[in-house]
Design a protein around this motif. Structure first.
Motif, PDB file in Angstrom:
ATOM      1  N   HIS A  47       0.803  -1.227   0.000  1.00 39.07           N
ATOM      2  CA  HIS A  47       0.000   0.000   0.000  1.00 39.07           C
ATOM      3  C   HIS A  47       0.838   1.280   0.000  1.00 39.07           C
ATOM      4  O   HIS A  47       0.404   2.297  -0.516  1.00 39.07           O
ATOM      5  CB  HIS A  47      -1.010   0.002   1.157  1.00 39.07           C
ATOM      6  N   ASP A  48       2.045   1.254   0.552  1.00 43.67           N
ATOM      7  CA  ASP A  48       2.884   2.460   0.612  1.00 43.67           C
ATOM      8  C   ASP A  48       4.007   2.471  -0.425  1.00 43.67           C
ATOM      9  O   ASP A  48       4.974   3.237  -0.293  1.00 43.67           O
ATOM     10  CB  ASP A  48       3.490   2.608   2.012  1.00 43.67           C
ATOM     11  N   ILE A  49       3.883   1.695  -1.477  1.00 44.93           N
ATOM     12  CA  ILE A  49       4.933   1.616  -2.488  1.00 44.93           C
ATOM     13  C   ILE A  49       5.189   2.989  -3.129  1.00 44.93           C
ATOM     14  O   ILE A  49       6.309   3.286  -3.548  1.00 44.93           O
ATOM     15  CB  ILE A  49       4.599   0.548  -3.567  1.00 44.93           C
ATOM     16  N   ASN A  87       0.020  12.543  -3.970  1.00 43.25           N
ATOM     17  CA  ASN A  87       0.523  11.872  -2.771  1.00 43.25           C
ATOM     18  C   ASN A  87       0.988  10.458  -3.113  1.00 43.25           C
ATOM     19  O   ASN A  87       0.843   9.999  -4.253  1.00 43.25           O
ATOM     20  CB  ASN A  87      -0.527  11.887  -1.651  1.00 43.25           C
ATOM     21  N   HIS A  88       1.531   9.769  -2.112  1.00 43.64           N
ATOM     22  CA  HIS A  88       2.089   8.443  -2.360  1.00 43.64           C
ATOM     23  C   HIS A  88       1.035   7.422  -2.769  1.00 43.64           C
ATOM     24  O   HIS A  88       1.352   6.474  -3.489  1.00 43.64           O
ATOM     25  CB  HIS A  88       2.876   7.935  -1.136  1.00 43.64           C
ATOM     26  N   ALA A  89      -0.208   7.606  -2.348  1.00 48.94           N
ATOM     27  CA  ALA A  89      -1.268   6.682  -2.764  1.00 48.94           C
ATOM     28  C   ALA A  89      -1.501   6.808  -4.273  1.00 48.94           C
ATOM     29  O   ALA A  89      -1.633   5.798  -4.980  1.00 48.94           O
ATOM     30  CB  ALA A  89      -2.551   6.958  -1.980  1.00 48.94           C
ATOM     31  N   GLN A  90      -1.524   8.034  -4.751  1.00 50.33           N
ATOM     32  CA  GLN A  90      -1.719   8.265  -6.186  1.00 50.33           C
ATOM     33  C   GLN A  90      -0.514   7.781  -6.994  1.00 50.33           C
ATOM     34  O   GLN A  90      -0.679   7.141  -8.035  1.00 50.33           O
ATOM     35  CB  GLN A  90      -1.970   9.753  -6.439  1.00 50.33           C
ATOM     36  N   SER A  91       0.690   8.073  -6.519  1.00 52.49           N
ATOM     37  CA  SER A  91       1.867   7.623  -7.264  1.00 52.49           C
ATOM     38  C   SER A  91       2.002   6.106  -7.189  1.00 52.49           C
ATOM     39  O   SER A  91       2.411   5.467  -8.161  1.00 52.49           O
ATOM     40  CB  SER A  91       3.146   8.311  -6.768  1.00 52.49           C
ATOM     41  N   GLY A  92       1.637   5.514  -6.064  1.00 50.41           N
ATOM     42  CA  GLY A  92       1.661   4.054  -5.939  1.00 50.41           C
ATOM     43  C   GLY A  92       0.674   3.394  -6.881  1.00 50.41           C
ATOM     44  O   GLY A  92       0.969   2.366  -7.498  1.00 50.41           O
ATOM     45  N   SER A  93      -0.495   3.980  -6.998  1.00 53.28           N
ATOM     46  CA  SER A  93      -1.512   3.473  -7.927  1.00 53.28           C
ATOM     47  C   SER A  93      -1.002   3.548  -9.368  1.00 53.28           C
ATOM     48  O   SER A  93      -1.172   2.619 -10.163  1.00 53.28           O
ATOM     49  CB  SER A  93      -2.794   4.288  -7.765  1.00 53.28           C
ATOM     50  N   GLU A 107      -6.504  -0.249  -7.120  1.00 53.78           N
ATOM     51  CA  GLU A 107      -7.509   0.567  -6.433  1.00 53.78           C
ATOM     52  C   GLU A 107      -7.254   0.631  -4.925  1.00 53.78           C
ATOM     53  O   GLU A 107      -7.370   1.698  -4.318  1.00 53.78           O
ATOM     54  CB  GLU A 107      -8.914   0.035  -6.710  1.00 53.78           C
ATOM     55  N   VAL A 108      -6.899  -0.483  -4.327  1.00 53.57           N
ATOM     56  CA  VAL A 108      -6.610  -0.484  -2.885  1.00 53.57           C
ATOM     57  C   VAL A 108      -5.429   0.434  -2.587  1.00 53.57           C
ATOM     58  O   VAL A 108      -5.473   1.238  -1.649  1.00 53.57           O
ATOM     59  CB  VAL A 108      -6.347  -1.911  -2.357  1.00 53.57           C
ATOM     60  N   ILE A 109      -4.361   0.328  -3.369  1.00 58.62           N
ATOM     61  CA  ILE A 109      -3.199   1.191  -3.174  1.00 58.62           C
ATOM     62  C   ILE A 109      -3.604   2.662  -3.319  1.00 58.62           C
ATOM     63  O   ILE A 109      -3.226   3.507  -2.509  1.00 58.62           O
ATOM     64  CB  ILE A 109      -2.067   0.830  -4.163  1.00 58.62           C
ATOM     65  N   GLY A 110      -4.388   2.968  -4.327  1.00 53.17           N
ATOM     66  CA  GLY A 110      -4.773   4.352  -4.609  1.00 53.17           C
ATOM     67  C   GLY A 110      -5.689   4.988  -3.580  1.00 53.17           C
ATOM     68  O   GLY A 110      -5.667   6.203  -3.396  1.00 53.17           O
ATOM     69  N   TYR A 111      -6.486   4.171  -2.897  1.00 57.11           N
ATOM     70  CA  TYR A 111      -7.477   4.728  -1.971  1.00 57.11           C
ATOM     71  C   TYR A 111      -7.290   4.290  -0.522  1.00 57.11           C
ATOM     72  O   TYR A 111      -8.205   4.422   0.279  1.00 57.11           O
ATOM     73  CB  TYR A 111      -8.890   4.366  -2.433  1.00 57.11           C
ATOM     74  N   SER A 118     -13.311   4.180  -2.981  1.00 57.00           N
ATOM     75  CA  SER A 118     -13.155   2.910  -3.703  1.00 57.00           C
ATOM     76  C   SER A 118     -14.513   2.446  -4.223  1.00 57.00           C
ATOM     77  O   SER A 118     -15.459   2.296  -3.457  1.00 57.00           O
ATOM     78  CB  SER A 118     -12.557   1.856  -2.762  1.00 57.00           C
ATOM     79  N   LYS A 119     -14.574   2.213  -5.515  1.00 59.13           N
ATOM     80  CA  LYS A 119     -15.841   1.805  -6.146  1.00 59.13           C
ATOM     81  C   LYS A 119     -15.939   0.289  -6.361  1.00 59.13           C
ATOM     82  O   LYS A 119     -16.990  -0.299  -6.196  1.00 59.13           O
ATOM     83  CB  LYS A 119     -16.007   2.498  -7.502  1.00 59.13           C
ATOM     84  N   ASN A 120     -14.830  -0.348  -6.737  1.00 56.11           N
ATOM     85  CA  ASN A 120     -14.866  -1.760  -7.118  1.00 56.11           C
ATOM     86  C   ASN A 120     -14.496  -2.720  -5.985  1.00 56.11           C
ATOM     87  O   ASN A 120     -14.950  -3.863  -5.986  1.00 56.11           O
ATOM     88  CB  ASN A 120     -13.928  -1.996  -8.314  1.00 56.11           C
ATOM     89  N   VAL A 121     -13.654  -2.268  -5.064  1.00 56.13           N
ATOM     90  CA  VAL A 121     -13.225  -3.142  -3.962  1.00 56.13           C
ATOM     91  C   VAL A 121     -13.274  -2.386  -2.628  1.00 56.13           C
ATOM     92  O   VAL A 121     -12.279  -2.284  -1.918  1.00 56.13           O
ATOM     93  CB  VAL A 121     -11.817  -3.732  -4.223  1.00 56.13           C
TER      94      VAL A 121
END
Length: 188
Positions: A47-49, A87-93, A107-111, A118-121
């Motif tokens: 998640h923090d990649i 932020n890191h969530a957006q760059s990780g996504s 999606e999990v990484i991004g949100y 999160s819409k799908n998961v």
């Protein structure tokens, strides 16, 4: 394995935080009776990649981000947005997309900081969100923040945990984190 090497060498404590988040997410997923707790565990591990990628690509500027977060009592993602406009969530996504990760993982990484988007998961995202916060509260590893964020209300609504459920998760976490800590010390 390259990702794990990068994580371990990029930011002190981030590998421990990520491993603890993975252990905790798996416990929560199993408690909820989900079919694939390992997939959620992997999502929590990664998640923090985005922090790793931003720190490696822009080490000087990321040092400024970290200093700003500490000096001004900001969460890292707030300081990242101030200095990078993402932020890191957006760059990780984004990096997860480039590496052709499954859409659910992207999606999990991004949100993971905004599980309500999160819409799908949404359930998987809520689990990783809560695992991230619980492991921060336990002080296992170091995500880089000096503060523990609040759990988003939408995550609590999805998990529907009772006080006893939370106690069970925390008890299992205590036991599992001892093994995770032993694993981390094996690598030293």
């Amino acid at each position: 394995f390259s990702v794990f090497d990068l994580m371990e060498n990029s930011m002190v404590g981030l590998w421990g935080h990520s491993l603890g988040s993975a252990v905790t997410a798996r416990i929560i997923a199993k408690k909820m009776g989900l079919d694939e707790p390992e997939e959620i565990s992997v999502a929590a591990l990664l998640h923090d990649i985005g922090k790793v990628v931003m720190n490696l690509k822009f080490p000087d500027k990321y040092g400024v981000v970290m200093a700003d977060a500490e000096k001004n009592s900001l969460f890292i993602y707030e300081a990242e947005e101030k200095h990078f406009e993402i932020n890191h969530a957006q760059s990780g996504s984004w990096i997860a997309q480039k590496w052709n990760f499954p859409k659910s993982l992207i999606e999990v990484i991004g949100y993971h900081h905004k599980p309500h988007l999160s819409k799908n998961v949404p359930l998987q995202t809520a689990i990783v969100h809560v695992a991230d916060i619980l492991i921060r509260a336990c002080g296992f590893g170091f995500a880089g923040d000096n503060y523990v964020p609040q759990v988003h209300p939408s995550a609590w609504e999805l998990l529907k945990f009772s006080a006893d459920d939370i106690k069970d998760v925390l008890k299992e976490m205590d036991e599992a984190l001892v093994s995770a800590e032993d694993f981390l010390h094996l690598e030293d």
